[in-house]
Motif scaffolding. Structure first.
Motif, PDB file in Angstrom:
ATOM      1  N   THR A 104      21.329  17.158 -52.636  1.00  0.00           N
ATOM      2  CA  THR A 104      21.142  15.933 -53.474  1.00  0.00           C
ATOM      3  C   THR A 104      20.396  16.327 -54.939  1.00  0.00           C
ATOM      4  OG1 THR A 104      18.808  15.799 -52.509  1.00  0.00           O
ATOM      5  CG2 THR A 104      20.657  14.628 -51.363  1.00  0.00           C
ATOM      6  N   ASP A 158      17.421  18.074 -54.355  1.00  0.00           N
ATOM      7  CA  ASP A 158      17.358  19.351 -54.180  1.00  0.00           C
ATOM      8  C   ASP A 158      17.157  20.374 -55.263  1.00  0.00           C
ATOM      9  OD1 ASP A 158      17.265  18.717 -51.346  1.00  0.00           O
ATOM     10  OD2 ASP A 158      19.440  18.710 -51.110  1.00  0.00           O
ATOM     11  N   LEU A 187      36.294  23.209 -47.636  1.00  0.00           N
ATOM     12  CA  LEU A 187      36.205  22.015 -47.135  1.00  0.00           C
ATOM     13  C   LEU A 187      37.372  21.002 -47.411  1.00  0.00           C
ATOM     14  CD1 LEU A 187      32.642  21.119 -48.612  1.00  0.00           C
ATOM     15  CD2 LEU A 187      33.212  22.300 -46.622  1.00  0.00           C
ATOM     16  N   ASP A 217      22.376  13.988 -42.130  1.00  0.00           N
ATOM     17  CA  ASP A 217      22.336  13.425 -43.362  1.00  0.00           C
ATOM     18  C   ASP A 217      23.110  12.042 -43.462  1.00  0.00           C
ATOM     19  OD1 ASP A 217      20.542  14.943 -44.525  1.00  0.00           O
ATOM     20  OD2 ASP A 217      21.933  15.671 -45.904  1.00  0.00           O
ATOM     21  N   TYR A 231      27.917  20.766 -51.401  1.00  0.00           N
ATOM     22  CA  TYR A 231      28.308  19.562 -50.920  1.00  0.00           C
ATOM     23  C   TYR A 231      27.068  18.861 -50.197  1.00  0.00           C
ATOM     24  CZ  TYR A 231      30.245  16.208 -47.888  1.00  0.00           C
ATOM     25  OH  TYR A 231      30.745  14.833 -47.287  1.00  0.00           O
ATOM     26  N   ILE A 232      26.098  19.683 -49.823  1.00  0.00           N
ATOM     27  CA  ILE A 232      25.096  18.803 -49.005  1.00  0.00           C
ATOM     28  C   ILE A 232      23.805  18.674 -49.921  1.00  0.00           C
ATOM     29  CG2 ILE A 232      25.763  19.848 -46.679  1.00  0.00           C
ATOM     30  CD1 ILE A 232      23.402  21.939 -46.914  1.00  0.00           C
ATOM     31  N   LEU A 285      18.372   9.468 -56.304  1.00  0.00           N
ATOM     32  CA  LEU A 285      17.589  10.846 -56.404  1.00  0.00           C
ATOM     33  C   LEU A 285      17.645  11.671 -55.182  1.00  0.00           C
ATOM     34  CD1 LEU A 285      16.141  12.535 -58.615  1.00  0.00           C
ATOM     35  CD2 LEU A 285      14.169  11.455 -57.824  1.00  0.00           C
ATOM     36  N   VAL A 286      17.088  11.012 -54.197  1.00  0.00           N
ATOM     37  CA  VAL A 286      16.794  11.735 -52.835  1.00  0.00           C
ATOM     38  C   VAL A 286      17.924  11.502 -51.846  1.00  0.00           C
ATOM     39  CG1 VAL A 286      14.409  11.536 -53.207  1.00  0.00           C
ATOM     40  CG2 VAL A 286      15.463   9.673 -52.004  1.00  0.00           C
ATOM     41  N   GLY A 287      19.316  10.819 -52.370  1.00  0.00           N
ATOM     42  CA  GLY A 287      20.337  11.063 -51.424  1.00  0.00           C
ATOM     43  C   GLY A 287      20.018   9.698 -50.362  1.00  0.00           C
ATOM     44  N   HIS A 340      17.690  21.164 -46.389  1.00  0.00           N
ATOM     45  CA  HIS A 340      19.143  21.631 -46.818  1.00  0.00           C
ATOM     46  C   HIS A 340      19.534  22.827 -47.362  1.00  0.00           C
ATOM     47  CE1 HIS A 340      19.909  17.035 -48.393  1.00  0.00           C
ATOM     48  NE2 HIS A 340      20.058  17.081 -46.739  1.00  0.00           N
ATOM     49  N   ARG A 397      22.982  27.123 -54.244  1.00  0.00           N
ATOM     50  CA  ARG A 397      23.451  25.457 -54.123  1.00  0.00           C
ATOM     51  C   ARG A 397      24.456  25.016 -55.223  1.00  0.00           C
ATOM     52  NH1 ARG A 397      20.482  22.504 -51.368  1.00  0.00           N
ATOM     53  NH2 ARG A 397      18.609  23.437 -50.873  1.00  0.00           N
ATOM     54  N   GLU A 450      30.545  26.346 -52.004  1.00  0.00           N
ATOM     55  CA  GLU A 450      30.875  24.982 -52.100  1.00  0.00           C
ATOM     56  C   GLU A 450      30.171  24.087 -50.856  1.00  0.00           C
ATOM     57  OE1 GLU A 450      34.839  24.829 -50.007  1.00  0.00           O
ATOM     58  OE2 GLU A 450      35.346  22.977 -51.210  1.00  0.00           O
ATOM     59  N   ARG A 451      29.845  24.656 -49.798  1.00  0.00           N
ATOM     60  CA  ARG A 451      29.348  23.931 -48.801  1.00  0.00           C
ATOM     61  C   ARG A 451      28.080  23.412 -48.737  1.00  0.00           C
ATOM     62  NH1 ARG A 451      29.317  28.810 -46.352  1.00  0.00           N
ATOM     63  NH2 ARG A 451      27.498  29.237 -45.363  1.00  0.00           N
ATOM     64  N   ILE A 452      27.340  24.335 -49.587  1.00  0.00           N
ATOM     65  CA  ILE A 452      25.734  24.063 -49.797  1.00  0.00           C
ATOM     66  C   ILE A 452      25.752  23.352 -51.023  1.00  0.00           C
ATOM     67  CG2 ILE A 452      23.789  25.100 -50.504  1.00  0.00           C
ATOM     68  CD1 ILE A 452      24.420  27.411 -48.616  1.00  0.00           C
ATOM     69  N   MET A 456      29.565  19.400 -40.612  1.00  0.00           N
ATOM     70  CA  MET A 456      28.455  20.275 -40.488  1.00  0.00           C
ATOM     71  C   MET A 456      27.271  19.823 -40.190  1.00  0.00           C
ATOM     72  SD  MET A 456      29.175  22.274 -44.510  1.00  0.00           S
ATOM     73  CE  MET A 456      28.975  20.747 -45.323  1.00  0.00           C
TER      74      MET A 456
END
Lengths: 243, 509
Positions: A136, A139, B18, B102, A133-134, B122-124, B76, A125, A129-131, B96
């Motif tokens: 929050t 997480d 990316l 999301d 990015y996703i 916090l939770v996006g 995630h 995480r 990079e891409r993980i 992606m």
């Protein structure tokens, strides 16, 4: 004082966990799946679906196909967590069940592998990079929470022992609404507080993946649309209105 | 068009770096007022779109278990993050699968979950703003609903379901996509996606009869609106005039001719495609599919066979029974479905794919082939996503992979597979599916084709492949367009029944 506070916390957290989870499961179960959407190739029989779901839940079959690293760390974490959780049954049963006794040594090592799995997942995480990015903040926090639980638990085992006999007496007491003294031990307080937090966030967070997977139509549906007409209640209404 | 260039092949197919924002604002044209209103959608973005969107989302959450569970279950983990052809080709992180989901999930969390209401950052979770809505339009129209991500997700989350929900929500507030909605309008009005009226269709078919007669000396018929025919053929309208589609239509006709099957097309229901699925709208999906039921009842046919079309086969195989009763196993008191199911001949699968039909005939030894007629081809097979991951053929799971390959091997001598992690259920989308086969998305289409083109290149270099067979009208059209951009012959793509047509022996045996 701490004994009473934790007793209240545990009762409330458990209540929230159970009620919250049942509420969610009920919502999933009551929401219709109007169309047949299994990801094919899919099993054509109920037995086949049970097998597919078992492979998915026990071995993380799809994840294995996807990415070996996530699978390794995920598997390490979840399998270890299962062992650790079962080991902890010893604090809630007297006499301790034979198979729990048997699992005890493995359960202790599982604490270490659980931590390794979590660190691996967090590493991905943070550094892929891409993980990253996703991800929050929640997480990351979720991993911190689990690492905290595993870490404080291991510390009690390997660094500063807590009085496990007293802990057991306390939890057996809780189960009979009889509040006993909880050892005033910092590591224990941290460990238990984090577990309470985990119980509370479970029904409100991505931890719902646990019940969710069983309700996933792409995995739990039989592939038999030509053989059996599949019709949800709201879709059937369209027919009676128009025809 | 001159500025359209293919992205470079990756030497090693590693996950690309990316490039945030690289596909921002590259979505398709928005549907006009007239197009939207013809489908009963608001003509343009309504004033109270914010509340309407949230209400519609709530409505869909209560109607679709998939949508409901998929909004909650994602952790995630990143398993899907490198699986989308559009992400690989465009490098835009919002392509992606998880990030595409999301865009919707963040709004779901804000309005439908406690933590999102209390601690959005916090939770996006995020508020639904005009920017968010535009982002939905842009990126949910850069998904071909190919389901490749759903193969790899540990919870089976299918981004296609979320894309469909997003498009339905957008349509419901007057923010539809031009290409798909315009085509749906044509089906309702004329009976097929291309807007080909009945008389034109009859002319085309008569012309085809002449062509086949000239080429083979045999009177192969292309019957239309024949009452009492045994088989009703429902095929994508592209088969009636587009290249190379038409060669497969000739192939179906030859198979029917050679096996002495009485068959017919329908001028009223001259379209297998169903773009109602692409826009996620159950009513549209159902209304379009109802034409097939109507044609079957009016013509009194015993069997319904579907031509080479990927999403049409998913709709036919997986949804027709639900939507229209074309299938088997309706309850005895289900009058709507029984009305049709009593008419159909259940010794055969209903509906049946043309490949199942042909393969059955090959196994019954009712067809003969001169395989050498295909010797100029070194053939590979591109699995089309909706067939591969949303349907089946034959009796066994995976029959959708075996049967078309079996047919190719029965009619040709040279067949090779492409790289294993890019075929069967792991196949890559052609880059033009899901309602994206429009020139205003050509940049996306070219980039989205990259993974398939890389693998094709490998087969060309290693095995001398010069023909890529496929059983999807959209794949055929998309490849015809993008193959030249990648430096291949456009004629390299064709249908499985085109190969059947080449090799089939029609004369007396």
């Amino acid at each position: 004082m701490a004994s009473t506070v934790f007793a209240i916390l545990f009762y409330l957290a458990t209540l929230l966990f159970v009620v919250g989870l049942l509420y969610r499961i009920n919502t999933y179960a009551r929401t219709p799946a109007p169309l047949k959407i299994p990801t094919t190739p899919a099993p054509t029989t109920t037995g086949g679906v049970v097998l597919r779901m078992t492979r998915e839940v026990v071995f993380f079959e799809s994840l294995f196909k996807s990415n070996l690293w996530i699978w390794v760390f995920g598997m390490l974490f979840h399998a270890s967590l299962a062992l650790v959780t079962l080991r902890h049954l010893r604090y809630f049963t007297e006499p301790v069940w034979g198979w729990v006794e048997f699992l005890q040594p493995f359960g202790i090592y599982a604490g270490i592998t659980m931590l390794l799995g979590l660190l691996g997942l967090w590493g991905r995480r943070l550094f892929v990079e891409r993980i990253r990015y996703i991800s929050t903040p929640s997480d990351h926090l979720m991993l911190v929470l689990l690492i905290g639980i595993a870490g404080s638990g291991l510390m009690m085992k390997f660094v500063a022992h807590t009085d496990v006999i007293a802990v057991k007496t306390y939890f057996l007491g809780l189960m009979h609404l009889d509040i006993q003294a909880l050892p005033a031990d910092l590591l224990l307080i941290v460990h238990l507080s984090l577990v309470v937090a985990l119980l509370v966030v479970f029904p409100f967070s991505k931890l719902l993946h646990a019940p969710g997977v069983f309700f996933s139509p792409t995995r739990n549906q039989k592939d038999d649309p030509r053989e059996k007409r599949h019709l949800s209640a709201w879709a059937a209404k369209l027919e009676s209105e128009k025809n | 068009m001159a500025d359209i260039v293919a992205p470079a092949y990756r030497t090693i197919p590693i996950v690309p770096a990316l490039k945030p924002g690289s596909m921002e604002g590259k979505g398709p044209f928005v549907a006009s007022e007239k197009i939207n209103e013809a489908l009963g959608f608001p003509g343009q973005l309504v004033e109270d779109w914010h509340d309407k969107v949230i209400a519609k989302m709530g409505d869909l959450l209560s109607k679709y278990r998939s949508f409901r569970v998929f909004m909650d279950a994602c952790v995630h983990c990143g398993a899907c993050s490198d699986k989308c052809h559009y992400f690989i080709g465009t490098q835009d992180p919002k392509n992606m699968p998880v990030a595409r989901q999301d865009l919707m999930r963040s709004v779901y969390r804000r309005y439908f979950t406690l933590p999102g209401k209390l601690f959005p950052k916090l939770v996006g979770a995020r508020d639904l703003t005009r920017e968010v809505l535009d982002e939905w339009y842009n990126y949910y129209n850069q998904c071909s609903e190919c389901r490749r991500c759903s193969v790899f997700c540990p919870y089976g989350i299918d981004t296609a379901e979320i894309t469909m929900a997003a498009r339905e929500i957008l349509d419901s507030v007057g923010y539809g996509q031009k290409y798909s909605n315009e085509i749906i309008g044509k089906v309702h009005k004329i009976g097929n996606n291309l807007g080909l009226p009945g008389p034109a269709l009859e002319d085309t078919l008569a012309g085809l009869e002449e062509d086949v007669k000239d080429a083979t000396g045999i009177d192969v018929k292309f019957p239309i609106d024949v009452k009492g025919a045994e088989v009703l053929l429902i095929t994508p309208s592209a088969d009636f005039f587009a290249e190379p589609h038409i060669d497969s239509l000739i192939g179906y006709a030859k198979v029917f001719h050679a096996t002495g099957t009485s068959w017919t097309l329908s001028s009223m229901s001259s379209e297998a495609g169903n773009f109602g699925m692409f826009i996620g709208n159950y009513d549209q999906l159902r209304t379009i599919a109802m034409r097939i039921r109507q044609a079957a009842l009016e013509l009194g046919v015993k069997r319904i066979v579907v031509g080479e079309c990927g999403h049409a086969w998913r709709v036919a195989y997986s949804f027709w029974n639900t939507l229209t009763g074309v299938g088997d196993g309706a309850d005895a008191d289900d009058r709507f479905a029984q009305m049709l199911q009593k008419q159909l001949d259940h010794r055969y699968k209903q509906p049946m794919h043309i490949c199942e039909f042909t393969w059955d005939m090959i196994q019954d030894e009712r067809l003969t082939f001169d395989k050498s007629k295909n010797d100029k081809h070194i053939i590979t097979f591109h699995d089309s996503c909706n067939v591969a991951r949303g349907s089946r053929m034959g009796d066994m799971p995976g029959g959708q992979f075996e049967i078309p390959r079996n047919i190719i091997k029965a009619v040709a001598n040279n067949f090779v597979e492409m790289a294993p992690n890019t075929t069967r259920e792991q196949t890559f989308c052609c880059g033009g599916g899901g309602g994206l086969l429009t020139d205003d998305l050509i940049d996306l289409r070219v980039k989205g084709a990259l993974p398939r083109m890389e693998v094709l290149k490998q087969s060309v270099d290693e095995h001398g492949v010069n023909f890529m067979a496929t059983i999807c009208a959209i794949c055929k059209a998309q490849f015809t367009k993008v193959l030249p951009i990648y430096g291949f012959e456009r004629k390299m793509v064709g249908g499985v029944h085109q190969l059947v047509s080449n090799a089939i022996q029609l004369g007396p045996k």
